[in-house]
Design an enzyme around this catalytic site. Structure first.
Site, PDB file in Angstrom:
ATOM      1  N   LYS A 197      49.561  50.841  41.523  1.00  0.00           N
ATOM      2  CA  LYS A 197      48.177  50.372  41.416  1.00  0.00           C
ATOM      3  C   LYS A 197      47.433  51.099  42.525  1.00  0.00           C
ATOM      4  O   LYS A 197      46.803  50.487  43.401  1.00  0.00           O
ATOM      5  CB  LYS A 197      48.170  48.838  41.584  1.00  0.00           C
ATOM      6  CG  LYS A 197      46.892  48.158  41.164  1.00  0.00           C
ATOM      7  CD  LYS A 197      46.677  48.119  39.677  1.00  0.00           C
ATOM      8  CE  LYS A 197      45.338  47.482  39.362  1.00  0.00           C
ATOM      9  NZ  LYS A 197      44.911  47.686  37.963  1.00  0.00           N
ATOM     10  N   ASP A 229      49.119  47.967  34.990  1.00  0.00           N
ATOM     11  CA  ASP A 229      48.534  47.255  33.847  1.00  0.00           C
ATOM     12  C   ASP A 229      48.584  48.128  32.594  1.00  0.00           C
ATOM     13  O   ASP A 229      48.952  47.671  31.505  1.00  0.00           O
ATOM     14  CB  ASP A 229      47.094  46.793  34.157  1.00  0.00           C
ATOM     15  CG  ASP A 229      46.259  47.837  34.885  1.00  0.00           C
ATOM     16  OD1 ASP A 229      46.836  48.830  35.389  1.00  0.00           O
ATOM     17  OD2 ASP A 229      45.030  47.687  34.949  1.00  0.00           O
ATOM     18  N   ASP A 253      60.085  43.420  38.698  1.00  0.00           N
ATOM     19  CA  ASP A 253      60.560  42.099  38.280  1.00  0.00           C
ATOM     20  C   ASP A 253      59.940  41.730  36.938  1.00  0.00           C
ATOM     21  O   ASP A 253      60.617  41.291  36.001  1.00  0.00           O
ATOM     22  CB  ASP A 253      60.153  41.088  39.359  1.00  0.00           C
ATOM     23  CG  ASP A 253      60.711  39.707  39.107  1.00  0.00           C
ATOM     24  OD1 ASP A 253      61.861  39.620  38.659  1.00  0.00           O
ATOM     25  OD2 ASP A 253      59.993  38.719  39.345  1.00  0.00           O
TER      26      ASP A 253
END
Ligand code: ATP
Length: 370
Positions: A197, A229, A253
């Site tokens: 990100k 995303d 995760d």
């Protein structure tokens, strides 16, 4: 390794951890018999929630040192919902091992097998074959509850720390590129995607900067970036286009569960956790108390984790026979699904843990060696 003998620390743990470990060891044994000239010695260590309940500690005395001294650690699953520490936290000696052994590289393969459930309607989903490489010692988990590093300000605010270090990130990215190179030698795409990100966080821009630096040392491997995303979207839109995806702990995760879901379920989710001097191998699922003791667990994730362990030992020792044994397990499972001989109950099939294990052993015995 001593006198050509490898020592494996085995922690079966709780619930279906016991059944799937027994299955994996039986299959490794069969692969060993086929390739010959290979000797794995097992040291069984008691640990887990059941052990804690009976003994008031989560690992047997000396077990942690024994695990650290072994050539590899093989783990079933740990934890039972009804057994907790006094403060309500889970029994998790394996997380301590992850920390003390500095197992920074969490390898989670996501591969579609024929006749196993596919969640996407597109026929290209049959070609999904990627690896999620999750950094496993820092990132946002740096201040996870088990580490006691959250900053709790009364009942008004809680702050968590996301930590990215150059030392670990360099090693992680190098691991990603080496993994892509190895997969390329076996027909893979030879590409690493940095999932971050970087448009929002300094920590992520730093993660990407180090990725660029390390990429220069691997000119034979392609590299690109994706924001996390967009990567979540792409894992649904076109997962077959990816090879190795490297990312921070929390992102890994989340996306690795999404990956597991794409190709069936947790019973197929194998996992290797690797550091500079240690490797721990376990299926990514938990102890599944809802099905324990019923012969319903799918042992394939654990069996595939066994293949990852053999591959790891091959790389560390240079012994080709170990790599051969790992490949034998992989190809037995591939051809078993192709021939519809592997039908886990997890996917509505008729085979429980014991039947699946027997079938994989038969497939290994029948596979022609190269
Ligand atoms: P943990 O937090 O320890 O990962 P969990 O409670 O989130 O554990 P699991 O123990 O992995 O989750 O179980 C989640 C669901 O998946 C359960 O319904 C369980 O029965 C099922 N499951 C997990 N592993 C397997 C397996 N190997 N075979 C069949 N079903 C499984």
């Amino acid at each position: 390794m001593k006198n050509g003998q490898f020592r494996i620390a085995v922690i079966k743990g709780d619930g279906i951890g016991v059944d799937v470990t027994d299955a994996a060891l039986a299959v490794i044994e069969a692969a060993q018999r086929r390739v010959g000239n290979l000797s794995l010695g097992y040291e069984f260590l008691d640990a887990g929630a059941g052990y804690f309940q009976a003994n008031g500690r989560d690992m047997a005395p000396g077990a942690e040192d024994a695990a650290q001294a072994a050539d590899a650690i093989f783990l079933g699953a740990i934890g039972l919902p009804s057994v907790r520490h006094e403060d309500g936290t889970e029994i998790a000696p394996h997380l301590r091992l992850r920390e003390s052994c500095q197992l920074y590289a969490g390898v989670r393969p996501v591969k579609a097998y024929p006749n196993a459930p596919q969640r996407l309607a597109d026929e290209r989903a049959a070609g999904i074959d990627l690896v999620i490489l999750r950094e496993s010692t820092e990132g946002l988990f740096y201040s996870a509850a088990t580490h006691n590093r959250s900053q709790v300000i009364g009942d008004e605010e809680v702050r968590e720390t996301l930590r990215i270090t150059r030392a670990t990130t360099e090693k992680l990215h190098d691991f990603a590129f080496r993994l892509a190179r190895k997969r390329k030698a076996r027909g893979g795409k030879g590409h690493v995607t940095c999932v971050d990100k970087a448009n929002v966080f300094h920590s992520m821009a730093f993660f990407r900067k180090i990725f660029d630096e390390r990429a220069e040392a691997f000119p034979d491997i392609g590299h690109s970036y994706n924001h996390v995303d967009a990567q979540a979207l792409d894992l649904i839109r076109k997962p077959w286009e990816f090879d190795v995806l490297v990312m921070e702990n929390m992102f890994g995760d989340i996306l690795s569960d999404l990956g597991g879901g794409l190709v069936g379920g947790m019973g197929m989710a194998s996992c290797a956790e690797i550091g500079d001097a240690h490797g721990l191998f376990q299926s990514a699922h938990g102890s599944a108390p809802d099905i324990m003791g019923q012969d319903k667990a799918n042992p394939l994730a654990s069996i595939l984790s066994g293949a990852l362990m053999l591959d790891y030992l091959a790389e560390r020792s240079g012994l080709q026979v170990l790599a051969d044994a790992g490949l034998l397990i992989d190809s037995a499972i591939q051809s078993g699904f192709e021939a519809n001989r592997l039908r886990p109950m997890e996917f509505g099939g008729d085979q429980g843990t014991a039947a699946l294990t027997r079938e994989v052993v038969s497939l290994i015995e029948e596979t022609r060696l190269q």
